[in-house]
Scaffold this motif. Structure first.
Motif, PDB file in Angstrom:
ATOM      1  N   GLU A 224     -41.394  94.502  39.182  1.00  0.00           N
ATOM      2  CA  GLU A 224     -40.734  93.710  38.143  1.00  0.00           C
ATOM      3  C   GLU A 224     -40.722  92.219  38.495  1.00  0.00           C
ATOM      4  N   SER A 225     -40.804  91.906  39.796  1.00  0.00           N
ATOM      5  CA  SER A 225     -40.849  90.513  40.227  1.00  0.00           C
ATOM      6  C   SER A 225     -42.278  89.996  40.321  1.00  0.00           C
ATOM      7  N   GLU A 226     -43.229  90.861  39.944  1.00  0.00           N
ATOM      8  CA  GLU A 226     -44.656  90.519  39.875  1.00  0.00           C
ATOM      9  C   GLU A 226     -45.261  90.153  41.224  1.00  0.00           C
ATOM     10  N   TYR A 227     -44.812  90.869  42.283  1.00  0.00           N
ATOM     11  CA  TYR A 227     -45.524  90.801  43.547  1.00  0.00           C
ATOM     12  C   TYR A 227     -46.739  91.720  43.458  1.00  0.00           C
TER      13      TYR A 227
ATOM     14  N   ILE B 183     -41.632  72.923  36.442  1.00  0.00           N
ATOM     15  CA  ILE B 183     -40.494  73.662  36.984  1.00  0.00           C
ATOM     16  C   ILE B 183     -39.879  74.565  35.919  1.00  0.00           C
ATOM     17  N   ASP B 184     -39.728  74.065  34.699  1.00  0.00           N
ATOM     18  CA  ASP B 184     -39.184  74.886  33.620  1.00  0.00           C
ATOM     19  C   ASP B 184     -40.040  76.126  33.388  1.00  0.00           C
ATOM     20  N   ALA B 185     -41.375  75.951  33.472  1.00  0.00           N
ATOM     21  CA  ALA B 185     -42.281  77.095  33.290  1.00  0.00           C
ATOM     22  C   ALA B 185     -42.122  78.093  34.431  1.00  0.00           C
ATOM     23  N   LEU B 186     -41.981  77.601  35.654  1.00  0.00           N
ATOM     24  CA  LEU B 186     -41.784  78.495  36.802  1.00  0.00           C
ATOM     25  C   LEU B 186     -40.467  79.257  36.679  1.00  0.00           C
ATOM     26  N   ILE B 187     -39.409  78.558  36.265  1.00  0.00           N
ATOM     27  CA  ILE B 187     -38.103  79.211  36.119  1.00  0.00           C
ATOM     28  C   ILE B 187     -38.141  80.260  35.008  1.00  0.00           C
ATOM     29  N   SER B 188     -38.744  79.921  33.877  1.00  0.00           N
ATOM     30  CA  SER B 188     -38.757  80.840  32.733  1.00  0.00           C
ATOM     31  C   SER B 188     -39.579  82.099  33.009  1.00  0.00           C
ATOM     32  N   THR B 189     -40.540  82.003  33.931  1.00  0.00           N
ATOM     33  CA  THR B 189     -41.368  83.171  34.274  1.00  0.00           C
ATOM     34  C   THR B 189     -40.998  83.741  35.632  1.00  0.00           C
ATOM     35  N   LYS B 190     -39.850  83.337  36.166  1.00  0.00           N
ATOM     36  CA  LYS B 190     -39.347  83.801  37.459  1.00  0.00           C
ATOM     37  C   LYS B 190     -40.360  83.588  38.580  1.00  0.00           C
ATOM     38  N   GLY B 191     -41.060  82.453  38.503  1.00  0.00           N
ATOM     39  CA  GLY B 191     -41.956  82.064  39.573  1.00  0.00           C
ATOM     40  C   GLY B 191     -43.331  82.681  39.543  1.00  0.00           C
ATOM     41  N   SER B 192     -43.629  83.466  38.523  1.00  0.00           N
ATOM     42  CA  SER B 192     -44.892  84.213  38.522  1.00  0.00           C
ATOM     43  C   SER B 192     -46.056  83.484  37.850  1.00  0.00           C
ATOM     44  N   THR B 193     -45.775  82.416  37.106  1.00  0.00           N
ATOM     45  CA  THR B 193     -46.847  81.698  36.410  1.00  0.00           C
ATOM     46  C   THR B 193     -47.740  80.950  37.396  1.00  0.00           C
ATOM     47  N   GLN B 194     -49.055  81.041  37.191  1.00  0.00           N
ATOM     48  CA  GLN B 194     -50.002  80.307  38.016  1.00  0.00           C
ATOM     49  C   GLN B 194     -50.001  78.829  37.612  1.00  0.00           C
ATOM     50  N   ILE B 195     -50.098  77.950  38.599  1.00  0.00           N
ATOM     51  CA  ILE B 195     -50.070  76.511  38.320  1.00  0.00           C
ATOM     52  C   ILE B 195     -51.228  76.121  37.402  1.00  0.00           C
ATOM     53  N   GLY B 196     -52.399  76.728  37.599  1.00  0.00           N
ATOM     54  CA  GLY B 196     -53.544  76.443  36.730  1.00  0.00           C
ATOM     55  C   GLY B 196     -53.244  76.746  35.279  1.00  0.00           C
ATOM     56  N   THR B 197     -52.462  77.803  35.043  1.00  0.00           N
ATOM     57  CA  THR B 197     -52.082  78.165  33.674  1.00  0.00           C
ATOM     58  C   THR B 197     -51.142  77.125  33.084  1.00  0.00           C
ATOM     59  N   ILE B 198     -50.188  76.652  33.909  1.00  0.00           N
ATOM     60  CA  ILE B 198     -49.253  75.637  33.441  1.00  0.00           C
ATOM     61  C   ILE B 198     -49.991  74.361  33.050  1.00  0.00           C
ATOM     62  N   LEU B 199     -50.999  74.025  33.832  1.00  0.00           N
ATOM     63  CA  LEU B 199     -51.765  72.806  33.568  1.00  0.00           C
ATOM     64  C   LEU B 199     -52.877  73.034  32.549  1.00  0.00           C
ATOM     65  N   LYS B 200     -52.901  74.218  31.961  1.00  0.00           N
ATOM     66  CA  LYS B 200     -53.913  74.571  30.960  1.00  0.00           C
ATOM     67  C   LYS B 200     -55.325  74.394  31.520  1.00  0.00           C
ATOM     68  N   GLU B 201     -55.451  74.894  32.762  1.00  0.00           N
ATOM     69  CA  GLU B 201     -56.734  74.914  33.475  1.00  0.00           C
ATOM     70  C   GLU B 201     -57.263  73.516  33.815  1.00  0.00           C
TER      71      GLU B 201
ATOM     72  N   GLY C 292     -42.516  78.140  43.416  1.00  0.00           N
ATOM     73  CA  GLY C 292     -42.726  79.385  42.686  1.00  0.00           C
ATOM     74  C   GLY C 292     -42.355  80.592  43.527  1.00  0.00           C
ATOM     75  N   LYS C 293     -42.692  80.577  44.808  1.00  0.00           N
ATOM     76  CA  LYS C 293     -42.360  81.691  45.692  1.00  0.00           C
ATOM     77  C   LYS C 293     -40.854  81.812  45.876  1.00  0.00           C
ATOM     78  N   VAL C 294     -40.161  80.664  45.975  1.00  0.00           N
ATOM     79  CA  VAL C 294     -38.703  80.690  46.138  1.00  0.00           C
ATOM     80  C   VAL C 294     -38.039  81.230  44.873  1.00  0.00           C
ATOM     81  N   ILE C 295     -38.492  80.787  43.709  1.00  0.00           N
ATOM     82  CA  ILE C 295     -37.912  81.256  42.443  1.00  0.00           C
ATOM     83  C   ILE C 295     -38.143  82.745  42.260  1.00  0.00           C
ATOM     84  N   ARG C 296     -39.332  83.218  42.627  1.00  0.00           N
ATOM     85  CA  ARG C 296     -39.622  84.655  42.506  1.00  0.00           C
ATOM     86  C   ARG C 296     -38.732  85.454  43.464  1.00  0.00           C
ATOM     87  N   LEU C 297     -38.512  84.914  44.668  1.00  0.00           N
ATOM     88  CA  LEU C 297     -37.620  85.590  45.609  1.00  0.00           C
ATOM     89  C   LEU C 297     -36.201  85.660  45.055  1.00  0.00           C
ATOM     90  N   GLN C 298     -35.743  84.581  44.404  1.00  0.00           N
ATOM     91  CA  GLN C 298     -34.419  84.578  43.791  1.00  0.00           C
ATOM     92  C   GLN C 298     -34.265  85.733  42.812  1.00  0.00           C
TER      93      GLN C 298
END
Length: 273
Positions: free
Chosen positions: A233-236, A165-183, A207-213
């Protein structure tokens, strides 16, 4: 409309985003308001007149006086019946799971009386304490004492969930889950289960909700004509992707949002984040 936010006063700061209080004078013809998903669960005490929550265009229920609103994935349509006076706790996405043992997925898209989630006698006592309190400082003191007691019973934050969640918040929801889990994709299913129980949304949904925020805040604070720039800028992927996600969560398109009176309360919440 008087909307105020307050910071937690104890070691609950890691779990509670803020407390908020809202007062709105009674109106002759109160409008419906659509509350937009924000990835946070809330415990709300209704101290004024009744509030309706619409389950369809014309059908509604009267919200109980002390409730927990679970994660919402679509607009929550409410309507006051008179004077609005509410006090609430807004939890971080990983926060509320530390106070109950029930899977949070079971609370999705609805309000649940606090008497169904906590010891009934203690929950009723808390409700009366919040009602009898003469100011918001007293309400914060009462709710923090209650939650600290519950936190001591339940345990601590799951660090894998919190890190994600911290990673999603810090990247405004744009980080891929695979990246967070280091593949380490083998851990994805386990993470999905933990999110369902402890957050009430999947990592992708959150992640979608945080990006919408992030996009909503830009829309409210910048030129609403620059939808392409906001989407970028929101990485859509593109403006069409932004508009689709926006309509899924709000029910309308971005340009309509700013002039829609039913979005007035959501706009106030986002401007004061």
């Amino acid at each position: 409309m008087n909307y105020q936010t307050f910071e937690p006063q104890t070691n609950l700061r890691s779990l509670i985003k803020c407390y908020w209080a809202l007062e709105v004078p009674a109106e002759t013809n109160p409008q419906k308001q659509r509350i937009v998903p924000d990835g946070c669960m809330e415990m709300i005490f209704i101290l004024g007149d009744d509030i309706r929550r619409y389950t369809s265009e014309n059908e509604f229920l009267i919200q109980p006086r002390a409730i927990v609103v679970g994660q919402i994935t679509e607009p929550f349509v409410i309507q006051p019946t008179g004077y609005v006076n509410c006090f609430a706790v807004r939890f971080y996405p990983y926060g509320f799971a530390n106070f109950i043992s029930s899977p949070l997925k079971e609370l999705e898209n609805k309000e649940t009386p606090i008497t169904e989630l906590f010891d009934e006698e203690k929950a009723k006592e808390l409700e009366q304490q919040i009602i009898r309190a003469t100011n918001n400082e007293q309400r914060i003191e009462r709710i923090e004492a209650f939650l600290i007691d519950k936190f001591n019973e339940k345990g601590t934050i799951d660090q894998v969930v919190k890190t994600t969640i911290d990673a999603l918040i810090s990247t405004k929801g744009s980080t891929q889950i695979g990246t967070i889990l280091k593949e380490e994709l083998s851990k994805r299913r386990q993470l999905e289960r933990k999110f369902s129980k402890q957050v009430g949304l999947s990592p992708k949904q959150l992640g979608k909700v945080i990006r919408l925020q992030a996009a909503l805040k830009m829309l409210l604070n910048e030129n609403p004509e620059k939808l392409t720039q906001i989407a970028y800028e929101s990485e859509y992927y593109d403006q069409a992707h932004f508009i689709k996600d926006f309509k899924d969560f709000t029910g309308i398109n971005p340009k309509e949002f700013l002039s829609d009176e039913e979005m007035r309360l959501s706009s106030v919440f986002y401007l004061n984040e």
